[in-house]
Design a protein around this motif. Structure first.
Motif, PDB file in Angstrom:
ATOM      1  N   LEU A 291       0.824  -1.207   0.000  1.00  0.00           N
ATOM      2  CA  LEU A 291       0.000   0.000   0.000  1.00  0.00           C
ATOM      3  C   LEU A 291       0.861   1.260   0.000  1.00  0.00           C
ATOM      4  O   LEU A 291       0.533   2.261  -0.656  1.00  0.00           O
ATOM      5  CB  LEU A 291      -0.919   0.005   1.224  1.00  0.00           C
ATOM      6  CG  LEU A 291      -2.109  -0.964   1.195  1.00  0.00           C
ATOM      7  CD1 LEU A 291      -2.791  -1.010   2.544  1.00  0.00           C
ATOM      8  CD2 LEU A 291      -3.110  -0.571   0.120  1.00  0.00           C
TER       9      LEU A 291
ATOM     10  N   ARG B  89       1.044   6.901  -6.568  1.00  0.00           N
ATOM     11  CA  ARG B  89      -0.111   7.756  -6.828  1.00  0.00           C
ATOM     12  C   ARG B  89       0.207   9.207  -6.492  1.00  0.00           C
ATOM     13  O   ARG B  89      -0.274  10.128  -7.171  1.00  0.00           O
ATOM     14  CB  ARG B  89      -1.308   7.264  -6.022  1.00  0.00           C
ATOM     15  CG  ARG B  89      -1.737   5.849  -6.395  1.00  0.00           C
ATOM     16  CD  ARG B  89      -2.993   5.432  -5.725  1.00  0.00           C
ATOM     17  NE  ARG B  89      -4.145   6.128  -6.283  1.00  0.00           N
ATOM     18  CZ  ARG B  89      -5.404   5.900  -5.922  1.00  0.00           C
ATOM     19  NH1 ARG B  89      -5.661   4.993  -5.015  1.00  0.00           N
ATOM     20  NH2 ARG B  89      -6.395   6.569  -6.467  1.00  0.00           N
TER      21      ARG B  89
ATOM     22  N   ASN C 235      -3.709   7.712   1.098  1.00  0.00           N
ATOM     23  CA  ASN C 235      -3.466   6.485   0.340  1.00  0.00           C
ATOM     24  C   ASN C 235      -3.907   5.194   1.020  1.00  0.00           C
ATOM     25  O   ASN C 235      -3.990   4.165   0.362  1.00  0.00           O
ATOM     26  CB  ASN C 235      -1.974   6.387   0.016  1.00  0.00           C
ATOM     27  CG  ASN C 235      -1.494   7.544  -0.828  1.00  0.00           C
ATOM     28  OD1 ASN C 235      -1.956   7.734  -1.949  1.00  0.00           O
ATOM     29  ND2 ASN C 235      -0.596   8.358  -0.283  1.00  0.00           N
ATOM     30  N   LEU C 236      -4.182   5.249   2.317  1.00  0.00           N
ATOM     31  CA  LEU C 236      -4.629   4.040   3.001  1.00  0.00           C
ATOM     32  C   LEU C 236      -6.032   4.213   3.595  1.00  0.00           C
ATOM     33  O   LEU C 236      -6.936   3.444   3.298  1.00  0.00           O
ATOM     34  CB  LEU C 236      -3.635   3.645   4.105  1.00  0.00           C
ATOM     35  CG  LEU C 236      -2.352   2.962   3.615  1.00  0.00           C
ATOM     36  CD1 LEU C 236      -1.353   3.993   3.090  1.00  0.00           C
ATOM     37  CD2 LEU C 236      -1.706   2.166   4.730  1.00  0.00           C
TER      38      LEU C 236
ATOM     39  N   ARG D  13      -9.129   4.489   1.224  1.00  0.00           N
ATOM     40  CA  ARG D  13      -9.574   3.266   0.558  1.00  0.00           C
ATOM     41  C   ARG D  13     -10.691   2.556   1.343  1.00  0.00           C
ATOM     42  O   ARG D  13     -11.481   1.811   0.768  1.00  0.00           O
ATOM     43  CB  ARG D  13      -8.397   2.302   0.380  1.00  0.00           C
ATOM     44  CG  ARG D  13      -7.351   2.775  -0.619  1.00  0.00           C
ATOM     45  CD  ARG D  13      -6.121   1.884  -0.572  1.00  0.00           C
ATOM     46  NE  ARG D  13      -5.140   2.267  -1.577  1.00  0.00           N
ATOM     47  CZ  ARG D  13      -4.986   1.666  -2.744  1.00  0.00           C
ATOM     48  NH1 ARG D  13      -5.768   0.660  -3.062  1.00  0.00           N
ATOM     49  NH2 ARG D  13      -4.082   2.062  -3.598  1.00  0.00           N
ATOM     50  N   ILE D  14     -10.704   2.773   2.659  1.00  0.00           N
ATOM     51  CA  ILE D  14     -11.694   2.078   3.495  1.00  0.00           C
ATOM     52  C   ILE D  14     -12.523   3.066   4.314  1.00  0.00           C
ATOM     53  O   ILE D  14     -13.154   2.697   5.298  1.00  0.00           O
ATOM     54  CB  ILE D  14     -10.993   1.071   4.426  1.00  0.00           C
ATOM     55  CG1 ILE D  14      -9.887   1.753   5.235  1.00  0.00           C
ATOM     56  CG2 ILE D  14     -10.427  -0.088   3.645  1.00  0.00           C
ATOM     57  CD1 ILE D  14      -9.211   0.847   6.243  1.00  0.00           C
TER      58      ILE D  14
ATOM     59  N   TYR E 287     -14.063   7.050  -5.205  1.00  0.00           N
ATOM     60  CA  TYR E 287     -13.212   6.231  -4.342  1.00  0.00           C
ATOM     61  C   TYR E 287     -13.138   6.781  -2.910  1.00  0.00           C
ATOM     62  O   TYR E 287     -12.057   6.934  -2.334  1.00  0.00           O
ATOM     63  CB  TYR E 287     -11.806   6.088  -4.928  1.00  0.00           C
ATOM     64  CG  TYR E 287     -11.805   5.533  -6.322  1.00  0.00           C
ATOM     65  CD1 TYR E 287     -12.015   4.176  -6.554  1.00  0.00           C
ATOM     66  CD2 TYR E 287     -11.642   6.363  -7.422  1.00  0.00           C
ATOM     67  CE1 TYR E 287     -12.043   3.662  -7.837  1.00  0.00           C
ATOM     68  CE2 TYR E 287     -11.669   5.867  -8.717  1.00  0.00           C
ATOM     69  CZ  TYR E 287     -11.876   4.502  -8.914  1.00  0.00           C
ATOM     70  OH  TYR E 287     -11.915   3.998 -10.194  1.00  0.00           O
ATOM     71  N   ASN E 288     -14.306   7.090  -2.350  1.00  0.00           N
ATOM     72  CA  ASN E 288     -14.469   7.468  -0.941  1.00  0.00           C
ATOM     73  C   ASN E 288     -13.986   8.872  -0.598  1.00  0.00           C
ATOM     74  O   ASN E 288     -13.908   9.219   0.582  1.00  0.00           O
ATOM     75  CB  ASN E 288     -13.773   6.458  -0.009  1.00  0.00           C
ATOM     76  CG  ASN E 288     -14.446   5.103  -0.024  1.00  0.00           C
ATOM     77  OD1 ASN E 288     -15.605   4.979  -0.436  1.00  0.00           O
ATOM     78  ND2 ASN E 288     -13.731   4.087   0.419  1.00  0.00           N
ATOM     79  N   TRP E 289     -13.649   9.696  -1.587  1.00  0.00           N
ATOM     80  CA  TRP E 289     -13.282  11.075  -1.264  1.00  0.00           C
ATOM     81  C   TRP E 289     -14.518  11.870  -0.875  1.00  0.00           C
ATOM     82  O   TRP E 289     -14.476  12.703   0.029  1.00  0.00           O
ATOM     83  CB  TRP E 289     -12.566  11.729  -2.439  1.00  0.00           C
ATOM     84  CG  TRP E 289     -11.174  11.234  -2.622  1.00  0.00           C
ATOM     85  CD1 TRP E 289     -10.754  10.270  -3.495  1.00  0.00           C
ATOM     86  CD2 TRP E 289     -10.009  11.635  -1.890  1.00  0.00           C
ATOM     87  NE1 TRP E 289      -9.407  10.047  -3.355  1.00  0.00           N
ATOM     88  CE2 TRP E 289      -8.916  10.879  -2.386  1.00  0.00           C
ATOM     89  CE3 TRP E 289      -9.778  12.557  -0.871  1.00  0.00           C
ATOM     90  CZ2 TRP E 289      -7.621  11.023  -1.888  1.00  0.00           C
ATOM     91  CZ3 TRP E 289      -8.491  12.699  -0.380  1.00  0.00           C
ATOM     92  CH2 TRP E 289      -7.433  11.942  -0.880  1.00  0.00           C
TER      93      TRP E 289
ATOM     94  N   ALA F 202      -6.249  -5.013   4.405  1.00  0.00           N
ATOM     95  CA  ALA F 202      -7.324  -5.252   3.436  1.00  0.00           C
ATOM     96  C   ALA F 202      -8.573  -5.808   4.108  1.00  0.00           C
ATOM     97  O   ALA F 202      -9.692  -5.602   3.635  1.00  0.00           O
ATOM     98  CB  ALA F 202      -6.840  -6.213   2.354  1.00  0.00           C
TER      99      ALA F 202
END
Length: 517
Positions: free
Chosen positions: A30, A37, A74-75, A78-79, A105-107, A427
Motif C-alpha cells: 500500500l 499515486r 493512500n490508506l 480506501r476504506i 473512491y471514498n473522497w 485489506a
C-alpha cells in the motif's frame, strides 16, 4: 494472600509470525502504491482531492504537513466508507442507517435517499440499553424539557445552576459511595480540564500506556512530568514509583509535590480491566494518589453496576479521584468526578470546565437521574440490578464464549462487554466492515494509528438490549466471513486459539503478583 476474590482472567494472543509478516507486506505494498499515486498527482496525471497550499503561498511555512497526510490519502481513503456512517434512528439494539455511495473512491459521499433498516448495532456504548426514545427515561426527559427547556444559557457558577443539577450530583455521590460529586457537560473535558486543576509543575503523573486521549491531553496540559508504565504491568508501575521517590525531581532531586497514578476501568480498545486491587496496594505503599477513569466500566461492571470498584469488592474511599461519563451506560451525555468533599469543593473553584462551560441540559440531567435510579433499584421495580445488569453480564459471557468456540482471537477480560476481534491485515479491515453491513450488522473496525500497525481489529460492544438471537445472528455471519476470508487470502484470518504456545492467559489464583501482558 491474594488481593482478588475471584479469578482474574485476561487473554492477549500473540500475533502469529506468518500473519505479522503478511500484514507488514500488505502495508508495504500500500505504501509503494501510495508513493506512485502521489507521483501521478504531482504531475497532474491523477486528481488530488486533499487540501494543499495555494500556489501564491508556496514560499510560506507549510500549513499542512504533506507527509503526515500520506496515510490518510493512500490508506485510510480506501476504506473510509466504514466510518462516519449517518444514523437516522435511536442507536439502540437495532438502528437505521442512511444509505450512501461514493463515485470518487471514498473522497466524497452522496446519499441515495434510501434507509438501511434494522441494522444490529454492535458498535454503540449502549451497555445497559438506556439509549431509547421510549420508556421511563424518555418520558422523564420530556417532562424536564417542558419544565426547564433545553438550553440553560449560563455556567453553574452564574445563572445556570438548576435544582436538578444538585439532585443529580447528590445521587451520583450516593451511587458511587463517596462524600461528594460534581458533573460536567462533556466527558472528554472532564479529564482534559480537571487533571490540570489537580496537578502542575513539580508533580509527577504515572500513566498507563493505553490511557484514553482525554487523559493524555489533560496530563500534558497540566505541565506535570509524565512517565508511562506498561499496560496493567504492576512491576513497571512499582519501578516508576520507587525511582520517583528515591531520585525525586530531575536535576534538583527535590521530592515530587504529588504523584498521581492515572488508569482506566475498562480499556475500550483492548477490552481489558484494570488490576485495581494491586494498584491500590501500590498507591498505599508509596503514598501516591489514584485517578480512576470509569467511562466504560461504570454501570457495565459489578453486581450493583457501580463499576470496577464494585466489581472487585473494594472500598470507594481507596480511590482518590473517581471519574466517569454518562455517555455510555446511562444513555446521556457529560461526565462526573467523585471523591472527598474537600476535593469537589476545590474543583468547583479551580476547574476550567466548571467555571467556563455551560451547564448540562435539563433533559440530559433527567435522563441520568432516571437511569441511575433504575440501576439502583429506587424506581420501585427490579429492572435495574436484577434484570439489566444481569442481562449484560450473561450477554457478555455468551458472546465471548461463542467467538472463542469458533476459533477467533479476541482480546481482553472475560467480563468485559468490549470485545475486540483481531483482523490484522489492512485489506480485511474494510472487507469485514462492508460484509457485515451487507448482512445488516453494524460494527466498528479499527486500524493504525488507533491500534498497533499489525493489530487491526473489529470491536463489538455488547449491550443488555441485545437478545440471544441477535448475538447468534452476529456470530453466524462472522463465522461465515472467517471461512470466506481464509479461502480468499489463503492465510488464517483468525488463527485458532488452540495454540497454547501463543496464548497468554493470566489467572490471579496462581499468581501473587503480575507482570502484565
Amino acid at each position: 494472600q491474594s488481593l482478588y476474590k475471584k479469578p482474574f482472567v485476561e487473554s492477549f494472543e500473540e500475533t502469529p509470525l506468518l500473519v505479522a509478516v503478511l500484514t507488514y507486506m500488505g502495508y508495504g505494498i500500500l505504501t509503494i502504491f501510495g508513493y506512485l499515486r502521489d507521483f501521478l498527482r504531482h504531475w497532474g496525471i491523477e486528481r488530488c482531492h486533499v487540501a494543499r497550499e495555494r500556489e501564491e503561498q508556496k514560499d510560506f511555512v507549510p500549513l499542512y504537513q504533506d507527509f503526515e497526510n500520506f496515510y490518510t490519502r493512500n490508506l485510510y481513503m480506501r476504506i473510509r466508507d466504514n466510518w462516519n456512517r449517518p444514523i437516522c434512528s435511536v442507536p439502540g439494539a437495532k438502528m437505521d442507517l442512511v444509505e450512501r455511495v461514493s463515485h470518487d473512491y471514498n473522497w466524497t459521499f452522496k446519499h441515495t435517499g434510501k434507509v438501511v433498516k434494522d441494522v444490529i448495532n454492535m458498535g454503540s456504548y449502549n451497555y445497559l440499553g438506556f439509549a431509547e426514545n421510549t420508556g421511563a427515561c424518555a418520558d422523564a426527559a420530556v417532562e424536564a424539557t417542558h419544565k426547564y427547556g433545553v438550553g440553560v444559557g449560563s455556567t453553574r457558577c452564574e445563572m445556570g445552576n438548576l435544582d436538578i443539577h444538585e439532585e443529580m450530583e447528590q445521587l451520583v455521590a450516593r451511587f458511587l459511595g463517596v462524600e461528594s460529586s460534581m458533573a460536567f457537560g462533556m466527558g472528554f473535558a472532564t479529564n482534559s480540564m480537571n487533571i490540570p486543576a489537580l496537578t502542575g509543575k513539580g508533580c509527577l503523573i504515572l500513566s498507563d500506556e493505553l490511557n484514553h486521549a482525554s487523559l493524555v491531553l489533560g496530563a500534558r496540559l497540566s505541565g506535570s512530568t509524565i512517565r508511562v508504565f506498561k499496560h496493567n504491568n504492576m512491576q513497571s508501575l512499582e519501578k516508576l514509583l520507587r525511582d520517583a521517590i528515591v531520585h525525586g525531581q530531575p536535576r534538583t532531586h527535590r521530592p515530587w509535590k504529588k504523584i498521581l497514578i492515572v488508569v482506566e476501568g475498562i480499556y475500550s480498545m483492548e477490552g481489558s480491566i484494570v488490576r485495581l486491587p494491586e494498584i491500590i496496594a501500590l498507591k498505599k505503599r508509596y503514598k501516591a494518589y489514584l485517578y480512576l477513569d470509569e467511562a466504560h466500566s461504570i454501570g457495565a461492571l459489578g453486581p450493583n453496576g457501580r463499576g470496577v470498584v464494585d466489581y472487585f469488592g473494594l472500598d470507594p474511599k481507596d480511590v482518590d479521584i473517581m471519574m466517569g461519563t454518562f455517555t455510555k451506560s446511562f444513555g446521556a451525555a457529560g461526565g462526573y468526578i467523585g471523591g472527598k468533599k474537600e476535593l469537589i469543593d476545590y474543583l468547583r473553584r479551580h476547574s476550567h470546565s466548571a467555571l467556563y462551560a455551560t451547564s448540562m441540559s435539563s433533559p440530559v440531567v433527567q435522563q441520568i437521574i432516571t437511569s441511575m435510579r433504575i440501576i439502583m433499584g429506587e424506581d420501585g421495580t427490579t429492572l435495574g440490578r436484577c434484570q439489566i445488569i444481569t442481562q449484560l453480564s450473561e450477554n457478555t459471557t455468551y458472546f465471548r464464549r461463542k467467538l472463542h468456540e469458533m476459533g477467533f482471537i479476541i482480546y481482553g477480560n472475560d467480563d468485559s462487554p468490549v470485545v475486540p476481534l483481531m483482523l490484522y491485515m489492512p485489506a480485511k479491515i474494510g472487507a469485514f466492515g462492508r460484509e457485515m453491513l451487507k448482512r445488516n450488522i453494524g460494527t466498528v473496525v479499527v486500524g493504525f494509528p488507533a491500534t498497533p500497525i499489525i493489530e487491526s481489529r473489529a470491536r463489538f460492544c455488547v449491550s443488555a438490549a441485545h437478545t440471544r438471537e441477535m448475538l447468534d445472528t452476529v456470530s453466524h455471519p462472522t463465522s461465515c466471513l472467517k471461512q470466506s476470508f481464509v479461502e480468499h487470502f489463503e492465510v488464517p484470518l483468525f488463527p485458532s486459539l488452540e495454540k497454547p504456545a501463543l496464548a497468554i492467559s493470566q489467572s490471579m489464583e496462581s499468581e501473587k503478583r503480575s507482570g502484565g501482558r
